[in-house]
Scaffold this active site. Structure first.
Site, PDB file in Angstrom:
ATOM      1  N   LYS A 189     -12.448  -2.106  -0.539  1.00 16.96           N
ATOM      2  CA  LYS A 189     -11.663  -1.382  -1.637  1.00 16.96           C
ATOM      3  C   LYS A 189     -12.352  -1.642  -3.064  1.00 16.96           C
ATOM      4  O   LYS A 189     -13.461  -0.985  -3.524  1.00 16.96           O
ATOM      5  CB  LYS A 189     -10.060  -1.742  -1.424  1.00 16.96           C
ATOM      6  CG  LYS A 189      -9.716  -1.362  -0.234  1.00 16.96           C
ATOM      7  CD  LYS A 189      -8.132  -1.597  -0.169  1.00 16.96           C
ATOM      8  CE  LYS A 189      -7.377  -0.889   0.815  1.00 16.96           C
ATOM      9  NZ  LYS A 189      -7.667  -1.393   2.422  1.00 16.96           N
TER      10      LYS A 189
ATOM     11  N   HIS B 272      -5.279  -4.667  -1.802  1.00 16.14           N
ATOM     12  CA  HIS B 272      -4.966  -3.645  -2.901  1.00 16.14           C
ATOM     13  C   HIS B 272      -4.938  -4.375  -4.160  1.00 16.14           C
ATOM     14  O   HIS B 272      -4.143  -3.599  -5.088  1.00 16.14           O
ATOM     15  CB  HIS B 272      -3.914  -2.564  -2.545  1.00 16.14           C
ATOM     16  CG  HIS B 272      -4.043  -1.716  -1.482  1.00 16.14           C
ATOM     17  ND1 HIS B 272      -4.650  -0.776  -1.544  1.00 16.14           N
ATOM     18  CD2 HIS B 272      -3.648  -1.927  -0.109  1.00 16.14           C
ATOM     19  CE1 HIS B 272      -4.620   0.140  -0.566  1.00 16.14           C
ATOM     20  NE2 HIS B 272      -4.312  -0.615   0.351  1.00 16.14           N
TER      21      HIS B 272
ATOM     22  N   SER C 190       0.969  -1.330   0.089  1.00 12.66           N
ATOM     23  CA  SER C 190       0.009   0.008   0.097  1.00 12.66           C
ATOM     24  C   SER C 190       0.636   1.244   0.044  1.00 12.66           C
ATOM     25  O   SER C 190       0.324   2.440  -0.486  1.00 12.66           O
ATOM     26  CB  SER C 190      -0.973  -0.066   1.191  1.00 12.66           C
ATOM     27  OG  SER C 190      -0.195   0.085   2.258  1.00 12.66           O
TER      28      SER C 190
END
Lengths: 415, 101
Positions: A249, A218, A190
């Site tokens: 996300k 991610h 990240s």
């Protein structure tokens, strides 16, 4: 103990110390739906203004997608607002299990267990599976939630230098006396947006008989040709023993996370993982929204394709403008500034220019590695990227940083 | 005047004492004092109660290594000093950065 004056004073002073160190986190109030353009009230009490959002984890733009919202609304109507229970008492609807099956299919694993968040998944998974005769060997830049999960686990804890496969192998050899070895890494990191060398990690794990656990928060939804994640991008589908990831996300951005992987490991998490056992089930509307996201992802790769193009274009635009950008292939594009004050000042000026980004500096990133982390979305249109570059160039010129590399930036502003 | 709680001893055969020797002597004295304080055997009652409740109880002497920085305190127990410090190093590395959300 009463909340005495001296107690209150101690906490007030502690908050003041955080503020003095420039580390006070201040929320900015968004009026409306998360998206490429958002209406932001900042500072508090000011008139909300529209800015381009370049700091959300809304990678695929599903947070405000009409079909996702409609699916969530429909599930809210049909399945209610909340479950008022943990999963194993009376908190599991058929839809929870359906989403677990769909995630299993999508990630190409053996089974999946939902958690209230990926933070909770990471907090619970290691303690549930490993004991004092085992070892966890983590990349030194893994997410904070993995660090917390490791601390809750009795296994020996060790680390290897970030993405250093030679060092990882040394550690695997060193810990051959342990019952089980588990290598833990983020899929996409990240801070820097770089991708773990999962193909090499899997090779080393097979050679030295270790399990592999990847936090793909991610990456799930867009890394790899079909968006399955880093394991697809690195050609190791089916070879990762555990994947932890989030619905918070790319997969709609609401809440919820999961552990997905080997059947027995997932089942043991169902029996033992404390955040699963002692937290409420994920809300039905979130489940409905996530099911729709998976349906859309399976139907077409269009959004991850757009995201890939947007990320490439954004990265290229910043590099061509003369910014020092971390190389990579993910939608996390860090603009390196190396100086905390510069990162803060530029983020503030960019906000004034209508671009919402955040400066990161120590202790969030290592000392001397201050940066503005930009994050691209499939929801961004060409005009958003063009306007973003334009604003970055204007602010970059103001500080005279265009075309300057690390050495020159550190000389000019300090590290 | 030496206190009544201290006693000077010549090193056996006049051997020179290293830092490790001194540390070992301190540790022995500390252990002896600790064992004498344990003489009331309350700890033994606790051990028996735990065993009665199904716990397998054990104890051994170990090394404690600790490090403090800002608000963070790391502490580990190892079988040897080297083991304790290796564990401490790993834990401290996990604190190097908070990381991005």
């Amino acid at each position: 103990m009463a909340y005495a004056t001296e107690v209150r004073q101690w906490y007030q002073e502690e908050i003041a110390r955080i503020a003095e160190a420039g580390l006070l986190k201040q929320e900015r109030f968004i009026h409306g739906i998360q998206g490429a353009e958002i209406l932001v009230e900042f500072p508090p009490g000011s008139r909300p203004r529209t800015v381009i959002n370049l700091c959300a984890n809304n990678y695929l733009g599903f947070s405000g997608h009409p079909e996702v919202i409609a699916a969530a609304r429909e599930t809210l109507e049909s399945r209610g607002y909340g479950m008022s229970s943990v999963r194993f008492i009376c908190g599991t609807q058929d839809l929870h299990r359906e989403l677990e099956r769909r995630l299993t299919d999508f990630l190409e694993t053996e089974d999946t267990l939902l958690f209230p968040s990926c933070m909770d998944a990471n907090a619970g998974v290691f303690e549930a599976l490993l004991a004092e005769q085992d070892v966890l060997i983590a990349d030194r830049l893994v997410h904070a939630s993995i660090v917390d999960g490791m601390r809750l686990c009795k296994a020996v804890q060790d680390t290897y230098k970030h993405s250093d496969m030679g060092h990882l192998e040394e550690k695997l050899v060193e810990h051959q006396d342990k019952r089980f070895r588990m290598v833990v890494t983020d899929g996409v990191f990240s801070m820097d947006g770089d991708v773990a060398k999962l193909d090499e990690i899997v090779m080393l794990a097979e050679k030295h008989r270790a399990l592999v656990c990847v936090d793909d928060s991610h990456a799930t939804g867009f890394m790899g040709a079909r968006g399955k994640g880093t394991h697809e991008a690195c050609g190791v589908l089916g070879k990762i023993d555990l994947i932890t990831t989030t619905l918070g996300k790319a997969l709609g951005g609401a809440s919820g996370g999961c552990v997905s992987g080997r059947k027995e490991l997932v089942e043991l998490c169902r029996q033992r993982a404390r955040p699963y056992l002692f937290s409420n089930a994920v809300a039905p509307a979130v489940i409905g929204g996530a099911l729709k996201v998976l349906e859309l992802l399976t139907r077409s790769t269009e959004r991850r394709d757009v995201l890939e193009r947007n990320a490439e274009e954004w990265r290229r635009g910043l590099v061509q403008a003369g910014f020092d950008v971390k190389p990579g292939r993910s939608p996390i594009v860090p603009v390196m500034l190396y100086n905390a004050r510069l990162a803060q000042d530029m983020a503030r000026d960019l906000f004034d220019e209508g671009i919402y980004v955040v400066g990161f500096f120590f202790p969030v990133v290592p000392k001397g590695q201050a940066r503005i982390r930009t994050q691209v979305s499939a929801a961004h249109e060409q005009r958003h990227l063009d306007r973003g570059i334009e604003a970055f160039v204007k602010v970059g010129k103001k500080y005279g940083i265009l075309g300057k590399g690390k050495r020159e930036l550190v000389e000019a502003f300090g590290g | 005047m030496p206190s009544t709680n201290s006693r000077a001893l010549g090193s056996p055969r006049g051997a020179a004492l290293s830092d490790t020797d001194r540390e070992l002597l301190d540790a022995i004295a500390e252990t002896l004092a600790g064992l004498r304080e344990d003489a009331d055997e309350k700890w033994h009652d606790i051990a028996r109660r735990l065993e009665a409740a199904g716990w397998e109880v054990g104890w051994r002497i170990g090394w404690i290594a600790e490090a403090r920085r800002r608000g963070v305190h790391e502490q580990v127990v190892g079988r040897s000093r080297a083991d304790a410090f290796a564990q401490l190093a790993s834990l401290a590395l996990l604190d190097d950065v908070e990381g991005c959300p």
